[in-house]
Design a protein around this motif. Structure first.
Motif, short mmCIF file in Angstrom:
data_model
loop_
_atom_site.label_atom_id
_atom_site.label_comp_id
_atom_site.label_asym_id
_atom_site.label_seq_id
_atom_site.Cartn_x
_atom_site.Cartn_y
_atom_site.Cartn_z
N MET A 228 0.85 -1.20 0.00
CA MET A 228 0.00 0.00 0.00
C MET A 228 0.88 1.24 0.00
N SER A 229 0.64 2.12 -0.96
CA SER A 229 1.49 3.29 -1.09
C SER A 229 0.69 4.56 -0.87
N TYR A 230 1.41 5.68 -0.81
CA TYR A 230 0.81 7.00 -0.77
C TYR A 230 0.80 7.55 -2.19
N VAL A 231 -0.34 8.00 -2.62
CA VAL A 231 -0.51 8.50 -3.99
C VAL A 231 -0.51 10.02 -3.95
N ILE A 232 0.39 10.63 -4.72
CA ILE A 232 0.60 12.07 -4.65
C ILE A 232 0.28 12.71 -6.00
N HIS A 233 -0.70 13.59 -6.01
CA HIS A 233 -1.04 14.34 -7.22
C HIS A 233 0.04 15.36 -7.55
N GLY A 234 0.23 15.59 -8.85
CA GLY A 234 1.15 16.64 -9.30
C GLY A 234 2.54 16.48 -8.72
N ALA A 235 3.03 15.26 -8.69
CA ALA A 235 4.27 14.97 -7.97
C ALA A 235 5.51 15.52 -8.65
N THR A 236 5.38 16.08 -9.84
CA THR A 236 6.51 16.77 -10.46
C THR A 236 6.33 18.29 -10.40
N GLY A 237 5.28 18.75 -9.72
CA GLY A 237 4.99 20.17 -9.66
C GLY A 237 5.37 20.80 -8.34
N VAL B 126 5.75 5.46 -2.30
CA VAL B 126 5.06 6.61 -2.91
C VAL B 126 4.80 6.33 -4.39
N THR B 127 3.56 6.58 -4.81
CA THR B 127 3.21 6.58 -6.22
C THR B 127 3.02 8.02 -6.64
N ALA B 128 3.83 8.47 -7.58
CA ALA B 128 3.81 9.85 -8.03
C ALA B 128 2.93 9.97 -9.26
N LEU B 129 1.81 10.68 -9.13
CA LEU B 129 0.93 10.89 -10.27
C LEU B 129 1.39 12.12 -11.04
N THR B 130 1.40 12.01 -12.35
CA THR B 130 1.81 13.11 -13.21
C THR B 130 1.17 12.96 -14.57
N ARG B 131 1.01 14.06 -15.28
CA ARG B 131 0.50 13.99 -16.64
C ARG B 131 1.62 13.69 -17.63
N ASN B 132 2.85 13.69 -17.15
CA ASN B 132 4.01 13.47 -18.02
C ASN B 132 4.49 12.03 -17.89
N PRO B 133 4.24 11.19 -18.88
CA PRO B 133 4.62 9.77 -18.75
C PRO B 133 6.12 9.55 -18.69
N GLY B 134 6.91 10.54 -19.10
CA GLY B 134 8.36 10.37 -19.06
C GLY B 134 9.00 10.93 -17.81
N ALA B 135 8.20 11.38 -16.85
CA ALA B 135 8.74 12.01 -15.65
C ALA B 135 9.40 10.99 -14.74
N ALA B 136 10.33 11.48 -13.94
CA ALA B 136 10.99 10.65 -12.94
C ALA B 136 11.01 11.41 -11.62
N VAL B 137 10.62 10.74 -10.55
CA VAL B 137 10.61 11.34 -9.22
C VAL B 137 11.39 10.41 -8.31
N ALA B 138 12.50 10.89 -7.77
CA ALA B 138 13.39 10.05 -6.98
C ALA B 138 12.65 9.36 -5.85
N GLY B 139 12.88 8.07 -5.72
CA GLY B 139 12.32 7.30 -4.61
C GLY B 139 10.87 6.93 -4.76
N THR B 140 10.28 7.15 -5.95
CA THR B 140 8.86 6.88 -6.13
C THR B 140 8.62 6.03 -7.37
N PHE C 166 -9.95 11.67 -16.64
CA PHE C 166 -10.45 10.30 -16.66
C PHE C 166 -10.60 9.77 -15.23
N ALA C 167 -11.84 9.76 -14.73
CA ALA C 167 -12.11 9.33 -13.36
C ALA C 167 -11.76 7.87 -13.15
N ASP C 168 -11.97 7.03 -14.17
CA ASP C 168 -11.66 5.60 -14.01
C ASP C 168 -10.17 5.38 -13.79
N LEU D 117 -5.82 20.77 -6.98
CA LEU D 117 -6.27 21.07 -8.33
C LEU D 117 -5.25 21.95 -9.04
N PRO D 118 -4.87 21.60 -10.26
CA PRO D 118 -3.93 22.44 -11.00
C PRO D 118 -4.62 23.71 -11.49
#
Length: 280
Positions: A1-10, A27-41, A50-52, A68-69
């Motif tokens: 079970m992880s912590y999900v973080i919105h806008g994790a590159t912002g 940590v699961t880092a949510l981002t709109r950028n599929p190529g993003a990298a967030v250290a340790g996540t 997309f709500a689903d 909200l962005p």
């Protein structure tokens, strides 16, 4: 079970993801950028349209940090509804939502109130972080360059308008704490107490930069014009509209009884400490 973080590159999400990852939390880092990298996540590309997909990201989560962005009002409202729908579908253990600053909660925009009301109705364990204005706004080039190069800190608030300024770093500290504190629910205000005025901010810049800095109040329209090349016409107009409203209030200060200081024992960085930590 992880912590999900919105806008994790912002600006808001990245410090939260970093704080949790540094503590060893998954940590699961949510981002709109599929190529993003967030250290340790673990990075997951998700679109707020997309709500689903959001529900899939939330499912089984120990906690979710959401905000909200910036965007057009209709987009923000749609995103807010999708977040609420996804949270109700996935039922994570805990949710921390940030209003992202600006106005007091009672004057929040419809998208923010949609998420807050949705959380109340959901029955989920949750807390709402209510910052006021972010110190990082002072790093916008038209603001910080004026202080550095001309000795003038220009901002669209009256000189004697007190604000409970706060850093994204302080929001991250509060968010990480609240994700681990299901006993604290509802509203948590975060920011300086007592609140600081424009000239007091200028004093901090003077101490940090080593030369005199004075404060100059801009009109919201003039500030919007300065931001248009950076943010675009619509976003800059939205910022100007916010400050038009803020100037009608006597202050923009937190309520101490609902503060992070009282509820979490967390004291926000002073403007001078924040400058020392962030402005080289």
């Amino acid at each position: 079970m992880s912590y999900v973080i919105h806008g994790a590159t912002g600006a808001q999400g990245a410090p939260v993801a970093a704080t949790l990852a540094a503590s060893g939390a998954p940590v699961t880092a949510l981002t709109r950028n599929p190529g993003a990298a967030v250290a340790g996540t673990r990075v997951r590309a998700v679109d707020l349209d997309f709500a689903d997909a959001l529900a899939d990201a939330y499912r089984g989560a120990r906690g979710v940090f959401a905000h909200l962005p910036l965007g057009a009002p209709q987009d923000r409202l749609r995103h807010a509804r999708n977040i609420v729908t996804a949270l109700n579908t996935a039922r994570p253990d805990r949710v921390v939502f940030s209003t992202s600053g600006g106005t007091p909660v009672e004057h929040a925009d419809p998208a923010v109130t949609t998420v807050i009301d949705g959380l109340k109705d959901s029955g989920l364990s949750h807390a709402v972080i209510a910052p006021r204005l972010f110190l990082e706004n002072l790093l916008l080039p038209p603001v910080v360059n004026g202080a550095r190069e001309q000795g003038v800190l220009r901002y669209p608030l009256p000189a004697r308008h007190p604000v409970s300024w706060v850093s994204h770093l302080d929001v991250a500290d509060a968010a990480a704490a609240l994700l681990h504190r299901p006993d604290i629910t509802g509203l948590v205000e975060i920011g300086l107490h007592p609140a600081a005025t424009g000239p007091e901010l200028a004093e901090a810049f003077t101490a940090h930069l080593g030369h005199p800095v004075t404060y100059e109040a801009l009109t919201p329209a003039a500030f919007g014009d300065l931001l248009t090349p950076l943010l675009g016409t619509d976003a800059a107009a939205g910022v100007a509209g916010l400050y038009d409203f803020l100037t009608t209030l006597p202050d923009n200060a937190i309520t101490p009884d609902q503060s992070a200081q009282t509820l979490l024992g967390l004291n926000p960085r002073s403007p001078l400490r924040w400058l020392t930590d962030t402005l080289r």
